[in-house]
Write a protein that holds these residues in place. Structure first.
Motif, short mmCIF file in Angstrom:
data_model
loop_
_atom_site.label_atom_id
_atom_site.label_comp_id
_atom_site.label_asym_id
_atom_site.label_seq_id
_atom_site.Cartn_x
_atom_site.Cartn_y
_atom_site.Cartn_z
N UNK A 121 33.88 -29.00 0.85
CA UNK A 121 33.44 -29.08 -0.32
C UNK A 121 32.17 -29.97 -0.26
N UNK A 122 31.11 -29.12 -0.44
CA UNK A 122 29.65 -29.74 -0.38
C UNK A 122 28.93 -29.41 -2.01
N UNK A 123 29.66 -29.68 -2.86
CA UNK A 123 29.15 -29.51 -4.18
C UNK A 123 28.07 -30.50 -4.54
N UNK A 124 28.40 -31.63 -4.07
CA UNK A 124 27.45 -32.85 -4.19
C UNK A 124 27.23 -33.91 -3.23
N UNK A 125 26.64 -33.46 -1.88
CA UNK A 125 26.50 -34.18 -1.02
C UNK A 125 25.97 -35.62 -1.29
N UNK A 126 25.17 -35.83 -2.48
CA UNK A 126 24.42 -37.14 -2.50
C UNK A 126 25.50 -38.02 -2.97
N UNK A 127 26.64 -37.37 -3.77
CA UNK A 127 27.49 -38.06 -4.12
C UNK A 127 28.90 -38.65 -3.11
N UNK A 128 29.17 -37.53 -2.33
CA UNK A 128 30.00 -37.45 -1.34
C UNK A 128 29.77 -37.99 -0.11
N UNK A 129 28.53 -38.07 0.34
CA UNK A 129 28.12 -38.44 1.66
C UNK A 129 26.98 -39.54 1.57
N UNK A 130 26.35 -39.35 0.90
CA UNK A 130 25.03 -40.28 0.88
C UNK A 130 25.46 -41.48 0.04
#
Length: 261
Positions: A121-130
């Motif tokens: 799931x890479x729908x929102x890298x800002x939310x989930x990674x950063x």
């Protein structure tokens, strides 16, 4: 706990900014959040760099800056990569999209790679990674605890001034909300090349032969050239939108010429 700033291209029409803040506050309810802007042009790295570089040093040392612009990174089929960095006393988390390279004019003092999220799931890298990485930095964790040293960094090149004996050639690097054109021509470059000679600023079909202290010093409808608080040469139209009226935009050429000795 350190202050955490947010800079994204999410806009203000949808729920994306609220979802990001909800994620951050879920991770750390006592987090101090401050918005820089969420109106960066979509995927526009140059715009994000200009906004961030204009203000980040005004925040206290140790501030964490989360940048959610073009957050899948390099694109073109490459595997996405995300970084956390330390530079001039501040922390930054961003996709590996060239932003950190431009901001630091090279490689940051410290740079680590952030691990990708579990699953696909890479729908929102800002939310989930950063976001999780930014919170951990704000909580005081060392950069080295977030991931391994990054082997490389995506490279983008800043536009460079061309300096000659009687001429400086630069470019527009930003168009602000009012339509003013900010260039990469610095006050120091004008002073060094000019050697006391009066400058003439050439752009589009216009020539301005006087640098004013601020935009309001010009007549309504007239082209005005001045230096901003960062000592960058700027072009505006008195009570008008310079970019639209002059037909100049990002990367348009601007020359400052001096009479030969």
């Amino acid at each position: 706990m350190a202050l955490l700033t947010l800079l994204t291209d999410f806009g203000y029409r949808d729920h994306y900014v609220a979802a990001l803040k909800a994620r951050l506050l879920h991770l750390e309810p006592a987090l101090q959040l401050l918005d820089i802007s969420h109106a960066v042009e979509a995927f526009n790295i140059a715009h994000a760099v200009y906004v961030l570089s204009s203000v980040y040093q005004d925040f206290p040392a140790g501030t964490v800056h989360l940048v959610g612009v073009s957050d899948l990174g390099r694109g073109h089929g490459a595997e996405p990569v995300w970084h956390a960095a330390h530079y001039q006393g501040h922390y930054f988390v961003s996709a590996d999209n060239g932003l950190l390279n431009l901001l630091c004019d090279g490689r940051p003092e410290e740079l680590i790679s952030l691990p990708p999220p579990g699953g696909s799931n890479l729908a929102s890298p800002t939310r989930d990674v950063l976001a999780p990485a930014a919170v951990r930095l704000a909580q005081g964790e060392p950069l080295s605890a977030l991931g391994p040293p990054a082997p490389d960094l995506h490279q983008l090149l800043n536009r460079q001034l061309r300096l000659q004996d009687n001429r400086i050639t630069g470019h527009v690097i930003h168009v602000d909300h009012y339509g003013n054109l900010i260039t990469n021509i610095s006050r120091s470059a004008v002073e060094v090349v000019g050697r006391g000679r009066p400058p003439a600023v050439h752009f589009a079909r216009e020539t301005v032969r006087e640098l004013l202290p601020h935009f309001a010093a010009g007549e309504p409808g007239a082209a005005v050239c001045t230096f901003n608080s960062r000592d960058c040469l700027c072009i505006g139209i008195g009570q008008g939108h310079a970019a639209e009226l002059l037909g100049l935009y990002y990367d348009s050429q601007v020359d400052v010429r001096f009479v030969a000795d």
